[in-house]
Scaffold this active site. Structure first.
Site, PDB file in Angstrom:
ATOM      1  N   GLU A  90      16.311 -32.144 -24.695  1.00  0.00           N
ATOM      2  CA  GLU A  90      16.033 -32.384 -23.818  1.00  0.00           C
ATOM      3  C   GLU A  90      16.211 -33.034 -22.620  1.00  0.00           C
ATOM      4  O   GLU A  90      15.358 -32.956 -21.267  1.00  0.00           O
ATOM      5  CB  GLU A  90      15.260 -33.330 -23.890  1.00  0.00           C
ATOM      6  N   GLY A  95      17.097 -34.649 -28.529  1.00  0.00           N
ATOM      7  CA  GLY A  95      16.511 -35.210 -27.386  1.00  0.00           C
ATOM      8  C   GLY A  95      18.347 -35.041 -26.252  1.00  0.00           C
ATOM      9  O   GLY A  95      17.715 -35.141 -25.653  1.00  0.00           O
ATOM     10  N   GLU A 149      15.352 -30.629 -34.610  1.00  0.00           N
ATOM     11  CA  GLU A 149      14.163 -31.131 -35.305  1.00  0.00           C
ATOM     12  C   GLU A 149      14.001 -31.211 -36.605  1.00  0.00           C
ATOM     13  O   GLU A 149      13.852 -31.816 -37.343  1.00  0.00           O
ATOM     14  CB  GLU A 149      13.858 -31.573 -34.082  1.00  0.00           C
ATOM     15  N   ALA A 161      18.205 -38.046 -30.047  1.00  0.00           N
ATOM     16  CA  ALA A 161      17.859 -39.341 -30.182  1.00  0.00           C
ATOM     17  C   ALA A 161      18.568 -39.904 -31.556  1.00  0.00           C
ATOM     18  O   ALA A 161      19.296 -39.512 -32.357  1.00  0.00           O
ATOM     19  CB  ALA A 161      16.184 -39.165 -30.964  1.00  0.00           C
TER      20      ALA A 161
HETATM   21  N1  CAA Z   1      21.972 -39.497 -33.525  1.00  0.00           N
HETATM   22  C1  CAA Z   1      22.970 -40.910 -34.523  1.00  0.00           C
HETATM   23  N2  CAA Z   1      23.972 -40.916 -34.854  1.00  0.00           N
HETATM   24  C2  CAA Z   1      24.616 -39.518 -34.896  1.00  0.00           C
HETATM   25  C3  CAA Z   1      23.594 -38.444 -34.127  1.00  0.00           C
HETATM   26  C4  CAA Z   1      22.936 -38.486 -34.178  1.00  0.00           C
HETATM   27  N3  CAA Z   1      21.421 -37.682 -33.557  1.00  0.00           N
HETATM   28  N4  CAA Z   1      24.856 -37.023 -34.284  1.00  0.00           N
HETATM   29  C5  CAA Z   1      25.733 -37.621 -34.876  1.00  0.00           C
HETATM   30  N5  CAA Z   1      25.571 -39.209 -34.950  1.00  0.00           N
HETATM   31  C6  CAA Z   1      26.876 -39.794 -36.036  1.00  0.00           C
HETATM   32  C7  CAA Z   1      27.009 -39.555 -36.620  1.00  0.00           C
HETATM   33  O1  CAA Z   1      26.843 -39.672 -37.821  1.00  0.00           O
HETATM   34  C8  CAA Z   1      28.740 -39.531 -37.007  1.00  0.00           C
HETATM   35  O2  CAA Z   1      28.334 -41.264 -37.542  1.00  0.00           O
HETATM   36  P1  CAA Z   1      29.093 -41.379 -38.345  1.00  0.00           P
HETATM   37  O3  CAA Z   1      30.696 -41.468 -37.606  1.00  0.00           O
HETATM   38  O4  CAA Z   1      29.230 -43.111 -38.592  1.00  0.00           O
HETATM   39  O5  CAA Z   1      29.024 -40.657 -39.575  1.00  0.00           O
HETATM   40  C9  CAA Z   1      29.217 -39.721 -35.449  1.00  0.00           C
HETATM   41  O6  CAA Z   1      27.741 -39.371 -34.632  1.00  0.00           O
HETATM   42  C10 CAA Z   1      29.578 -38.343 -35.292  1.00  0.00           C
HETATM   43  O7  CAA Z   1      28.801 -37.280 -35.681  1.00  0.00           O
HETATM   44  P2  CAA Z   1      29.053 -36.417 -37.296  1.00  0.00           P
HETATM   45  O8  CAA Z   1      30.696 -37.114 -37.862  1.00  0.00           O
HETATM   46  O9  CAA Z   1      28.704 -35.463 -38.071  1.00  0.00           O
HETATM   47  O10 CAA Z   1      30.199 -35.299 -36.457  1.00  0.00           O
HETATM   48  P3  CAA Z   1      30.414 -33.495 -36.632  1.00  0.00           P
HETATM   49  O11 CAA Z   1      31.543 -33.489 -35.371  1.00  0.00           O
HETATM   50  O12 CAA Z   1      30.160 -33.845 -37.856  1.00  0.00           O
HETATM   51  O13 CAA Z   1      28.471 -32.979 -36.356  1.00  0.00           O
HETATM   52  C11 CAA Z   1      27.138 -32.666 -35.097  1.00  0.00           C
HETATM   53  C12 CAA Z   1      27.922 -33.101 -34.996  1.00  0.00           C
HETATM   54  C13 CAA Z   1      26.526 -31.246 -35.449  1.00  0.00           C
HETATM   55  C14 CAA Z   1      26.104 -32.526 -33.775  1.00  0.00           C
HETATM   56  C15 CAA Z   1      25.944 -33.417 -36.492  1.00  0.00           C
HETATM   57  O14 CAA Z   1      26.486 -35.082 -35.598  1.00  0.00           O
HETATM   58  C16 CAA Z   1      24.964 -32.987 -36.034  1.00  0.00           C
HETATM   59  O15 CAA Z   1      24.138 -32.244 -36.697  1.00  0.00           O
HETATM   60  N6  CAA Z   1      23.751 -34.777 -35.516  1.00  0.00           N
HETATM   61  C17 CAA Z   1      22.465 -34.701 -35.505  1.00  0.00           C
HETATM   62  C18 CAA Z   1      22.480 -33.733 -34.118  1.00  0.00           C
HETATM   63  C19 CAA Z   1      20.248 -33.932 -34.470  1.00  0.00           C
HETATM   64  O16 CAA Z   1      19.812 -33.233 -35.390  1.00  0.00           O
HETATM   65  N7  CAA Z   1      19.639 -33.890 -33.119  1.00  0.00           N
HETATM   66  C20 CAA Z   1      18.579 -34.134 -33.421  1.00  0.00           C
HETATM   67  C21 CAA Z   1      18.407 -35.736 -33.596  1.00  0.00           C
HETATM   68  S1  CAA Z   1      16.338 -35.693 -33.290  1.00  0.00           S
HETATM   69  C22 CAA Z   1      15.732 -35.428 -31.793  1.00  0.00           C
HETATM   70  O17 CAA Z   1      16.481 -35.385 -31.022  1.00  0.00           O
HETATM   71  C23 CAA Z   1      13.963 -36.126 -31.392  1.00  0.00           C
HETATM   72  C24 CAA Z   1      14.384 -35.894 -30.456  1.00  0.00           C
HETATM   73  O18 CAA Z   1      13.750 -34.647 -29.991  1.00  0.00           O
HETATM   74  C25 CAA Z   1      13.828 -37.068 -29.081  1.00  0.00           C
END
Ligand code: CAA
Length: 259
Positions: free
Chosen positions: A113, A110, A133, A66
């Site tokens: 999911e 998500g 999450e 998400a």
């Molecule tokens: N939401 C919004 N933006 C996101 C994102 C997310 N879930 N995942 C990545 N991005 C964005 C980053 O913020 C970054 O943007 P900027 O360049 O503007 O800073 C861009 O995508 C690239 O990401 P990274 O620089 O972090 O890339 P990386 O290769 O260093 O890391 C990653 C990759 C490990 C996937 C890392 O991005 C990450 O941990 N992302 C979040 C994962 C997460 O926590 N997901 C769960 C979300 S909650 C959810 O999904 C609730 C539900 O059940 C419905």
């Protein structure tokens, strides 16, 4: 044939390929993206030329979850009143035609999911699955605690949901989360070929087969077997069952008419 801001939809014979396309955010599932995905599925459900769907992302990310930046300041009332995760997210679980998730790179939160909402997952060798999450102070909200547990069992699901650690493709295959692993550059060709094989069968029979397998998650064994038997019997009311069995007897390929 369909244009969106966050998706690319292309036609491959009777198969539609939906590519999530927010590369700068690793395909984070923003409200706009999920709305478009719901719309695209509505169109493809009604489209007689489409018999199966492949859902994919980029080589780096199927979807990183998400959109954290979009939701971080939402209040309880915001998420409660809008019933986030909304129906647009779950549209794919009600889609009657077969859906294959072709996952490369991150399928997190998500994203994992959404992949699990598809009928099955084909993984590229660089795929990573996780429900992180907990690391951002929340829990899975689009079926992660339920579908992951049914797919990989309690022990592994519990560890993943409580620690947020990722599973690589090999572990995901061993655990039964994905049907098989293919090299990254073969992911889309393989998923399309698989979907085209499915699309070459009789569509109404395919819908029945999908509905029967899905009922295994909703019914007791006895009810499920009863439901299967009734659907099985009803295939004998179709022209395609006659065609399929006659073609076998006459040693020729069947020509299904979706009737
Ligand atoms: N939401 C919004 N933006 C996101 C994102 C997310 N879930 N995942 C990545 N991005 C964005 C980053 O913020 C970054 O943007 P900027 O360049 O503007 O800073 C861009 O995508 C690239 O990401 P990274 O620089 O972090 O890339 P990386 O290769 O260093 O890391 C990653 C990759 C490990 C996937 C890392 O991005 C990450 O941990 N992302 C979040 C994962 C997460 O926590 N997901 C769960 C979300 S909650 C959810 O999904 C609730 C539900 O059940 C419905």
């Amino acid at each position: 044939f369909m244009t969106y801001e966050n998706l690319i939809v292309t036609n491959h014979g009777k198969v539609a390929l939906i590519t999530l396309n927010r590369p700068k955010a690793l395909n984070a599932l923003s409200p706009d993206l999920t709305r478009e995905l719901g719309d695209a599925l509505d169109v493809l459900e009604a489209d007689n030329a489409t018999a199966a769907v492949v859902l994919t992302g980029s080589e780096k990310a199927f979807a990183a979850g998400a959109d954290i930046k979009a939701m971080k300041d939402w209040s309880y009332m915001d998420v409660y009143k809008s019933d986030f995760i909304t129906a647009t997210w779950e549209r794919i679980t009600k889609f009657r035609k077969p859906t294959i998730a072709a996952v490369a790179g991150y399928a997190l939160g998500g994203g994992c999911e959404l992949a699990m909402m598809c009928d099955f997952i084909i993984a590229a060798d660089n795929a990573k699955f996780g429900q992180p999450e907990i690391t951002i102070g929340t829990i899975p909200g689009a079926g992660g605690t339920q579908r992951l547990t049914r797919l990989v069992g309690k022990s592994k699901a519990m560890e993943m949901v409580l620690t947020g650690r990722m599973m690589d493709a090999t572990e995901a295959e061993r655990a039964g989360l994905v049907t098989r692993i293919v090299p990254l550059d073969e992911l889309i060709p393989d998923a399309l070929k698989t979907a085209q094989k499915i699309a070459s069968m009789s569509l109404p029979i395919t819908l029945m087969a999908k509905e029967a397998v899905n009922s295994a998650y909703e019914m007791t064994l006895n009810e499920g077997i009863h439901f299967e038997r009734r659907l099985f019997h009803s295939t004998f009311a179709t022209e395609d069952q006659k065609e399929g069995m006659n073609a076998f007897s006459e040693k020729r390929p069947p020509v299904f008419k979706d009737q």
